[in-house]
Design a protein around this motif. Sequence first.
Motif, PDB file in Angstrom:
ATOM      1  N   ILE A   8     -13.579  -8.922  54.945  1.00 50.15           N
ATOM      2  CA  ILE A   8     -14.925  -8.750  55.159  1.00 50.15           C
ATOM      3  C   ILE A   8     -15.420  -7.430  55.068  1.00 50.15           C
ATOM      4  O   ILE A   8     -15.245  -6.878  55.493  1.00 50.15           O
ATOM      5  CB  ILE A   8     -15.321 -10.229  56.487  1.00 50.15           C
ATOM      6  CG1 ILE A   8     -13.995 -11.474  56.437  1.00 50.15           C
ATOM      7  CG2 ILE A   8     -16.362 -10.096  56.697  1.00 50.15           C
ATOM      8  CD1 ILE A   8     -14.121 -12.260  57.953  1.00 50.15           C
ATOM      9  N   GLY A  11     -17.439  -2.855  51.392  1.00 52.08           N
ATOM     10  CA  GLY A  11     -17.357  -1.133  51.075  1.00 52.08           C
ATOM     11  C   GLY A  11     -17.036  -0.783  51.118  1.00 52.08           C
ATOM     12  O   GLY A  11     -16.145   0.061  51.277  1.00 52.08           O
ATOM     13  N   ASP A  35     -18.925  -9.625  50.345  1.00 55.60           N
ATOM     14  CA  ASP A  35     -19.648  -9.094  50.290  1.00 55.60           C
ATOM     15  C   ASP A  35     -20.350  -9.785  50.117  1.00 55.60           C
ATOM     16  O   ASP A  35     -21.035 -10.014  49.612  1.00 55.60           O
ATOM     17  CB  ASP A  35     -19.168  -7.807  50.650  1.00 55.60           C
ATOM     18  CG  ASP A  35     -20.087  -6.390  50.536  1.00 55.60           C
ATOM     19  OD1 ASP A  35     -18.864  -5.443  50.916  1.00 55.60           O
ATOM     20  OD2 ASP A  35     -21.278  -6.479  50.528  1.00 55.60           O
ATOM     21  N   VAL A  36     -21.849  -9.341  51.269  1.00 54.29           N
ATOM     22  CA  VAL A  36     -22.497 -10.014  50.917  1.00 54.29           C
ATOM     23  C   VAL A  36     -23.783  -9.546  49.859  1.00 54.29           C
ATOM     24  O   VAL A  36     -24.467 -10.245  49.002  1.00 54.29           O
ATOM     25  CB  VAL A  36     -23.789  -9.178  51.824  1.00 54.29           C
ATOM     26  CG1 VAL A  36     -23.402  -9.981  52.953  1.00 54.29           C
ATOM     27  CG2 VAL A  36     -24.324  -7.890  52.391  1.00 54.29           C
ATOM     28  N   ARG A  40     -20.609  -5.889  44.487  1.00 53.42           N
ATOM     29  CA  ARG A  40     -19.184  -5.257  45.146  1.00 53.42           C
ATOM     30  C   ARG A  40     -18.190  -6.055  45.580  1.00 53.42           C
ATOM     31  O   ARG A  40     -16.503  -5.307  45.656  1.00 53.42           O
ATOM     32  CB  ARG A  40     -19.917  -4.894  46.591  1.00 53.42           C
ATOM     33  CG  ARG A  40     -19.327  -3.889  47.459  1.00 53.42           C
ATOM     34  CD  ARG A  40     -19.481  -2.331  47.111  1.00 53.42           C
ATOM     35  NE  ARG A  40     -18.189  -1.210  46.991  1.00 53.42           N
ATOM     36  CZ  ARG A  40     -17.798  -0.453  47.075  1.00 53.42           C
ATOM     37  NH1 ARG A  40     -18.609   0.310  45.647  1.00 53.42           N
ATOM     38  NH2 ARG A  40     -16.753  -0.223  47.891  1.00 53.42           N
ATOM     39  N   GLY A 124     -10.530  -0.987  65.405  1.00 51.99           N
ATOM     40  CA  GLY A 124      -9.953   0.180  64.769  1.00 51.99           C
ATOM     41  C   GLY A 124     -10.046   1.367  65.053  1.00 51.99           C
ATOM     42  O   GLY A 124     -10.553   2.780  64.598  1.00 51.99           O
TER      43      GLY A 124
END
Length: 342
Positions: A8, A11, A35-36, A40, A124
Amino acid sequence: VTVRIGIIGTGMIGEDHTRRLTDVISGAEVTAVTDVDADRAKEVADRFGGTAAVHSNGHDVIADDNVDAVVIASWGPSHAEFVLACVAAGKPVFCEKPLATTAEDCRRIVETEAATGRRLIQVGFMRRYDAAYQALKQVVDAGTIGAPLLMHCAHRNASVPDSVTTAGVLTDSVVHEVDLVRWLFDDEIASVRVLLPKRSSLAAAVLHDPLVVVFELAGGIMIDVELSVNIRYGYDIRGEVVGEIGVAQLADAAKTMVSTTAGSIRPVPADWRERFISAYDTEFQEWVDGVAAGADATGPSAWDGYAATVVTDACNAAYETQSVVTIELGERPVFYATGGTA
Ligand SMILES: NC(=O)c1ccc[n+]([C@@H]2O[C@H](COP(=O)([O-])OP(=O)(O)OC[C@H]3O[C@@H](n4cnc5c(N)ncnc54)[C@H](O)[C@@H]3O)[C@@H](O)[C@H]2O)c1
């Protein structure tokens, strides 16, 4: 077993993790992305095999029967919603930092996960997987330098965009030292203050650069962190632990130091990607191996993500008020007492 992973947010770091999971990590396959920015997502899916389904939103990725585990690499404010949806679906989730942008949302995630009785969430914080930091922790834990008393850290970037504010550095940069020192010394941060050295003329007006952040752990160990994010010469991460009978320094990143009659050159990495590339690879390989084995996550936990957000909020308050801010984390569910270390 191949772990089928949904991403999700494709970028900068989402694309890099897609590459890592596809080309570097064994036992993993990226089967869905979103991705919104739909173009991309498609572009990234095409670049890495072209077989991943491109979904129109994160919830469709989480619900996809071809997805065993999820990586969240979208913007911070969207993390909480997707993490909670993964826990509800019973799917392991690797969430890029931050776990959530507010302490309340982090706390809700901690309580929701603890109620399931399974560690599904990993956050992360990759420095725990860096070989140099692991070697430093071994020395500290072995007692070689005696009881640790204090630590000096430096976090230096060559430059940051002019849009990066002081709050941005105190939220997004220092968070790595926050997690690192909690892990290194196995203790919670009890208070923070932010000192303001002479300003660099190279920094934009919205940024006080450099900054010095001082943490005090519950057990009394004190840590100073220099944040210089326009220092031009490169990306340089340093650490030195001072113990009762010795000191231990974080080793240089794997760069060859060259000495000639003209002098010595200690090359520095260009940026964080170069410095921590192996740490990200190790972090993901261990996460994928754990998911494949059906094991609970053992890396940075939701509790660690919660603590990080509370402490970075306190850093911002300490900067704004120019005072010492004490930190109250509240009760840690017993569920998080074990594990949580790489
Ligand atoms: N661990 C690290 O060292 C590290 C390094 C860099 C970034 N990060 C974290 O990773 C996250 C992403 O950072 P980045 O630098 O890749 O940012 P970015 O802006 O390059 O990428 C984020 C992507 O997420 C997409 N996105 C945003 N909201 C979305 C949503 N609701 N659903 C689907 N897609 C959505 C955006 O369109 C964008 O393509 C941030 O939380 C950041 O803090 C961690």
